[in-house]
Design an enzyme around this catalytic site. Structure first.
Site, PDB file in Angstrom:
ATOM      1  CB  ILE A 125     -15.798  -6.736  48.701  1.00 20.16           C
ATOM      2  CG1 ILE A 125     -15.147  -8.061  48.253  1.00 20.16           C
ATOM      3  CG2 ILE A 125     -17.284  -6.905  48.978  1.00 20.16           C
ATOM      4  CD1 ILE A 125     -15.194  -9.161  49.318  1.00 20.16           C
ATOM      5  CB  SER A 126     -14.331  -6.325  43.035  1.00 13.34           C
ATOM      6  OG  SER A 126     -13.660  -5.096  42.987  1.00 13.34           O
ATOM      7  CD  GLN A 127     -20.226  -8.534  38.936  1.00 14.09           C
ATOM      8  OE1 GLN A 127     -20.021  -7.381  38.573  1.00 14.09           O
ATOM      9  NE2 GLN A 127     -20.961  -9.372  38.247  1.00 14.09           N
TER      10      GLN A 127
END
Length: 218
Positions: free
Chosen positions: A66-68
């Site tokens: 899950i992206s920053q």
């Protein structure tokens, strides 16, 4: 599965995160409001609840992330979205980025190549809230020609090349945001399609994404 709750603590942590994103250069208030409205911890393992609002990526299934939050905000801001824009997202992953796009009132078509992650979309908790979000299992390099053309294309994985079929599926004047490069870091590009089918390029910051791979993974 336990009943998910969005507590005052979660909301407070989200506000602190958004303040941090502002200091890092995110200026699009519509993007920040959308992220404030979406409980990021709903998209992560409950064991990570206490750190869900730290500005960093976390692992999810199928060796993906899950992206920053900064990356999500940055890419979304570059897209210059308008309500009802038709957006093709490559790499559904945790569904968090797609939910941000849907919260902004766009029509989202998101592709996932990992069957394990795609199957999880069937239990998407916000399915009724976002009927404008459609899920597909497929090869991101192929796009979704049946639903083209798109106003915007967002690639959420490190692309080794600019995929020609995705350029072809963009409207004239449409934009693609893509992290380009095969090394440890990629440069964020924004491409704008011209009437003759070519495109202009704008270069932005460096990021680090998991690789964009061809085909489907059962």
């Amino acid at each position: 599965m336990s009943i998910l709750q969005d507590t005052y603590r979660h909301k407070g942590l989200r506000k602190k995160l958004l303040e941090l994103l502002r200091t890092k250069g995110i200026t699009d208030e519509a993007v920040l409001t959308a992220m404030n409205n979406i409980p990021r911890h709903f998209f992560m393992d409950s064991a990570l609840d206490n750190i869900a609002y730290e500005d960093r990526a976390f692992p999810i299934d199928a060796d993906q992330t899950i992206s920053q939050p900064y990356t999500v905000a940055y890419q979304t801001q570059l897209l210059q979205l308008k309500p009802n824009d038709k957006v093709l997202e490559i790499g559904t992953g945790s569904i968090y980025q797609a939910t941000v796009l849907a919260e902004l009132g766009t029509k989202v078509f998101t592709i996932e190549r990992q069957k394990k992650l795609f199957d999880k979309t069937k239990q998407y908790i916000f399915k009724d809230k976002y009927p404008n979000l459609k899920f597909f299992y497929g090869d991101g390099f192929e796009g979704l020609p049946t639903f083209a053309p798109f106003d915007k294309v967002l690639i959420t994985a490190a692309a080794p090349i600019i995929p020609p079929k995705l350029i072809a599926q963009l409207k004239t004047g449409g934009m693609m945001v893509i992290p380009l490069g095969e090394g440890e870091t990629q440069q964020m590009l924004r491409l704008t399609k011209k009437a003759d089918g070519s495109y202009s390029e704008e270069l932005f910051e460096n990021f680090s994404f998991v690789p964009m791979l061809k085909g489907k993974n059962a």
